[in-house]
Write an enzyme that holds these catalytic residues in place. Structure first.
Site, PDB file in Angstrom:
ATOM      1  N   LYS A  32       5.680 -50.347  29.332  1.00  0.00           N
ATOM      2  CA  LYS A  32       6.757 -51.320  29.471  1.00  0.00           C
ATOM      3  C   LYS A  32       6.332 -52.439  30.405  1.00  0.00           C
ATOM      4  O   LYS A  32       5.848 -52.188  31.520  1.00  0.00           O
ATOM      5  CB  LYS A  32       8.030 -50.675  30.009  1.00  0.00           C
ATOM      6  N   ASP A  59      10.322 -55.780  28.120  1.00  0.00           N
ATOM      7  CA  ASP A  59      11.697 -55.561  28.581  1.00  0.00           C
ATOM      8  C   ASP A  59      12.166 -56.743  29.431  1.00  0.00           C
ATOM      9  O   ASP A  59      12.267 -56.646  30.654  1.00  0.00           O
ATOM     10  CB  ASP A  59      11.757 -54.253  29.375  1.00  0.00           C
ATOM     11  N   LYS A  61      15.108 -58.389  28.570  1.00  0.00           N
ATOM     12  CA  LYS A  61      16.577 -58.345  28.501  1.00  0.00           C
ATOM     13  C   LYS A  61      17.185 -59.727  28.262  1.00  0.00           C
ATOM     14  O   LYS A  61      17.991 -60.214  29.043  1.00  0.00           O
ATOM     15  CB  LYS A  61      17.149 -57.714  29.774  1.00  0.00           C
ATOM     16  N   ASP A  64      21.746 -64.788  26.517  1.00  0.00           N
ATOM     17  CA  ASP A  64      22.088 -66.209  26.461  1.00  0.00           C
ATOM     18  C   ASP A  64      22.829 -66.477  25.156  1.00  0.00           C
ATOM     19  O   ASP A  64      23.170 -65.541  24.427  1.00  0.00           O
ATOM     20  CB  ASP A  64      20.818 -67.067  26.565  1.00  0.00           C
ATOM     21  N   THR A 123      21.186 -48.141  33.788  1.00  0.00           N
ATOM     22  CA  THR A 123      21.302 -46.795  34.360  1.00  0.00           C
ATOM     23  C   THR A 123      21.509 -46.799  35.871  1.00  0.00           C
ATOM     24  O   THR A 123      21.729 -45.740  36.465  1.00  0.00           O
ATOM     25  CB  THR A 123      20.056 -45.946  34.020  1.00  0.00           C
ATOM     26  N   ARG A 214       8.287 -44.669  38.461  1.00  0.00           N
ATOM     27  CA  ARG A 214       7.815 -44.155  39.743  1.00  0.00           C
ATOM     28  C   ARG A 214       7.296 -42.721  39.748  1.00  0.00           C
ATOM     29  O   ARG A 214       6.341 -42.443  40.494  1.00  0.00           O
ATOM     30  CB  ARG A 214       8.931 -44.332  40.790  1.00  0.00           C
TER      31      ARG A 214
END
Length: 238
Positions: A32, A59, A61, A64, A123, A214
């Site tokens: 990603k 990613d 996002k 608009d 999330t 992570r």
């Protein structure tokens, strides 16, 4: 099974991302690229990943008006990425316009149509959090409504937490993709994610792609951590 695992390259600089990709080697085939790394590398990280034979989940996002998102989506498709995100809350017109535009540009360039997925509720939100920004319904119902809107708009799937997957699959069908951050092995810290689950439980409930950052990128041995996750999801029968 390693294609179900998407490793989040949440780094500021390309050399850091390249070092991790090199360490992970054949343990991971899907990555990603988010806003920070994309902007700091001016998109060159995508060329590097494709050169390495990796799949790319872009990613950014997009959020608009329909024409603006459609043109941004066309650019994303032209990069040769395998999947990218739009915010479902922009509405059906934006999503349909973007899907049609991307389909046209892929035909012209003779490239494979990327999987376009709608971002539902991040999330990092809990019930109190979405209420404070104005959502009137709970998270589960809001995500389901956005999922149905995405499906009606010819999107390939959605980004959601693992907690919403079972109901989404029930309503939208098994072929409707679910891409889930908030995946944490039992041996990893929870971090700032609110709605999380383990890799094995994610497979059991029908998650198609799990995005993990992570627990791998901050591990003392990232390759070992990635292989542990791949082994965990590979040992599960839905």
């Amino acid at each position: 099974m390693n294609e179900k695992l998407i490793v989040a390259l949440d780094y500021a600089y390309e050399n850091e991302a390249r070092e991790l990709v090199s360490q992970l080697d054949d343990a991971v085939s899907y990555y990603k690229v988010g806003l920070e790394l994309f902007l700091n590398t001016r998109g060159s990280i995508i060329d590097y990943l494709k050169h390495c034979g990796k799949k790319v989940f872009l990613d950014l996002k997009f959020h608009d008006i329909p024409n603006t998102v459609a043109q941004a989506a066309a650019w994303a498709a032209s990069f040769g990425v395998d999947m990218f995100t739009l915010h479902a809350s922009c509405g059906a017109e934006m999503m349909r316009t973007s899907v049609d535009t991307v389909n046209d540009i892929c035909d012209k360039l003779n490239v494979k149509m990327p999987q376009m997925v709608g971002v539902t509720i991040l999330t990092s939100f809990d019930e109190e959090g979405i209420a404070r920004v104005g959502y009137k319904d709970n998270i589960a119902n809001t995500v389901l409504n956005l999922a149905k809107l995405c499906q009606e708009s010819n999107m390939r799937g959605i980004v959601c937490s693992p907690h919403e997957v079972a109901e989404i699959k029930k309503v939208c069908g098994q072929d409707f993709l679910t891409v889930c951050p908030g995946i944490r092995p039992v041996w990893a810290a929870k971090g700032d994610q609110k709605r999380i689950t383990t890799p094995s439980d994610a497979i059991k409930i029908g998650v198609d792609y799990m995005v993990v950052g992570r627990p791998i990128t901050k591990a003392n041995n990232p390759r070992e951590a990635a292989l542990k996750i791949v082994e965990e999801i590979g040992g599960v029968t839905k």
